[in-house]
Write an enzyme that holds these catalytic residues in place. Structure first.
Site, PDB file in Angstrom:
ATOM      1  N   TYR A  93      37.924  36.830  36.343  1.00  0.00           N
ATOM      2  CA  TYR A  93      39.102  36.708  37.212  1.00  0.00           C
ATOM      3  C   TYR A  93      39.380  38.028  37.920  1.00  0.00           C
ATOM      4  O   TYR A  93      39.600  38.064  39.139  1.00  0.00           O
ATOM      5  CB  TYR A  93      40.323  36.296  36.378  1.00  0.00           C
TER       6      TYR A  93
ATOM      7  N   SER B 208      45.516  39.849  43.539  1.00  0.00           N
ATOM      8  CA  SER B 208      46.412  39.833  42.386  1.00  0.00           C
ATOM      9  C   SER B 208      46.395  41.188  41.708  1.00  0.00           C
ATOM     10  O   SER B 208      45.410  41.942  41.813  1.00  0.00           O
ATOM     11  CB  SER B 208      45.959  38.770  41.382  1.00  0.00           C
TER      12      SER B 208
END
Length: 324
Positions: free
Chosen positions: A185, A159
């Site tokens: 994350y 990502s």
């Protein structure tokens, strides 16, 4: 780096869809595993592969939810697996290996984003465990079938969120430092990119190539842990509650979000290539520094082969799993 981290003029772009990318490609006789293939872009990834004739295996933590999500895509092989449960991963891999001799594509698509602090049964932080370590273990367990495909590809869903953090090799599981869900994350997404770098280096001698992918910003269940203030600040949903679609500014439909995964998994232009981070159906350029504020590209820390090797060794130690 096994392949130059630079664009190749693929002919596709931010608005391309999975259906457009796979048009004209025949996957008959090919076997594919897609984790998270029953939610968000995973469903569209499975749909594209099935439309091309592939046999698709989808592991699911929630079989009932998976059956409902995939009810209009016939022929998907569903089975139970939980990425936070090492024993579940091993059992799932054993069942896949009993059903197919060769695995041509593995898409490590499942993931969680910015939840409150939680740990798996080993005490590992949940995002690092589910997004990276679980997929690392699954890939190692499926390695015999990937090797026998003589040209397999492994796709790791990273990502743009990798911009938030690198790997803290001294404390990857937030045992000594304060937990920040977005730093955790970012660490897991950097890990996904570095996993592809290391796996490609190991696998290319046996015909297995690996890629990492930024799918784009897509409104799916992945945002369930975001506060309303965070959702408003991200400008991904309009005042009527509808997703804002603007592919050139990283805001995509699920069909557009699945396109780069499908492109990396199937496009002939990538034959003989691997170990690169891709977005918008293209190999991404490397940004000037890890602190760059540019929206397009990959930070150097997510393509560093030394960090990739170090992460691979750490992952072997934490999971007790390795590729033979």
């Amino acid at each position: 780096m096994t392949t130059l981290q630079a664009p190749i003029r693929s002919g596709f772009g931010p608005a391309s869809t999975a259906a457009e990318v796979i048009a004209g490609i025949d996957l008959s006789g090919k076997h594919i595993v897609v984790t998270g293939g029953y939610s968000g872009i995973g469903v569209e990834t499975v749909r594209a592969f099935r439309s091309a004739g592939a046999t698709v295996f989808v592991p699911a933590r929630d079989i009932v939810k998976a059956k409902d999500a995939l009810r209009d895509i016939p022929g998907v092989i569903l089975d139970e697996m939980d990425l936070l449960d090492p024993a579940s991963i091993d059992k799932y891999a054993e069942r896949v290996l009993s059903q197919t001799d060769a695995l041509h594509i593995l898409v490590n698509n499942a993931g969680i984003m910015a939840p409150p602090l939680a740990r798996d049964s080993r005490g590992y932080e949940s995002q690092f465990a589910a997004n990276h370590l679980g997929h690392f273990q699954l890939t190692c367990r499926l390695w015999p079938a990937l090797r026998r495909a003589h040209g397999a590809r492994v796709i790791a869903l990273s990502s743009y969120g990798h911009r938030r953090a690198g790997i803290d090799f001294h404390d990857p599981n937030f045992e000594a430092r304060e937990y920040d869900p977005w730093i955790a994350y970012g660490q897991s997404k950097t890990a996904n990119a570095l996993f592809a770098v290391a796996l490609d280096s190991i696998g290319q001698r046996q015909g297995v190539r690996a890629f990492s992918v930024h799918p784009g910003g897509i409104v799916t269940d992945l945002i369930r842990h975001m506060s309303q203030a965070q959702i408003d600040a991200s400008e991904i949903i309009d005042k009527a509650g509808r997703p804002i679609i603007d592919p050139r500014n990283n805001k995509k439909t699920p069909q557009q979000g699945a396109a780069t995964t499908v492109w990396c998994a199937t496009n002939a232009r990538l034959d003989g290539m691997g170990g690169v981070y891709c977005a918008d159906c293209e190999i991404s350029p490397v940004l000037s520094s890890d602190d760059s504020t540019e929206l397009v590209g990959v930070r150097p820390r997510a393509t560093d082969p030394v960090a990739a090797g170090r992460l691979w060794q750490l992952s072997e130690q934490l999971t007790g799993t390795r590729i033979d």
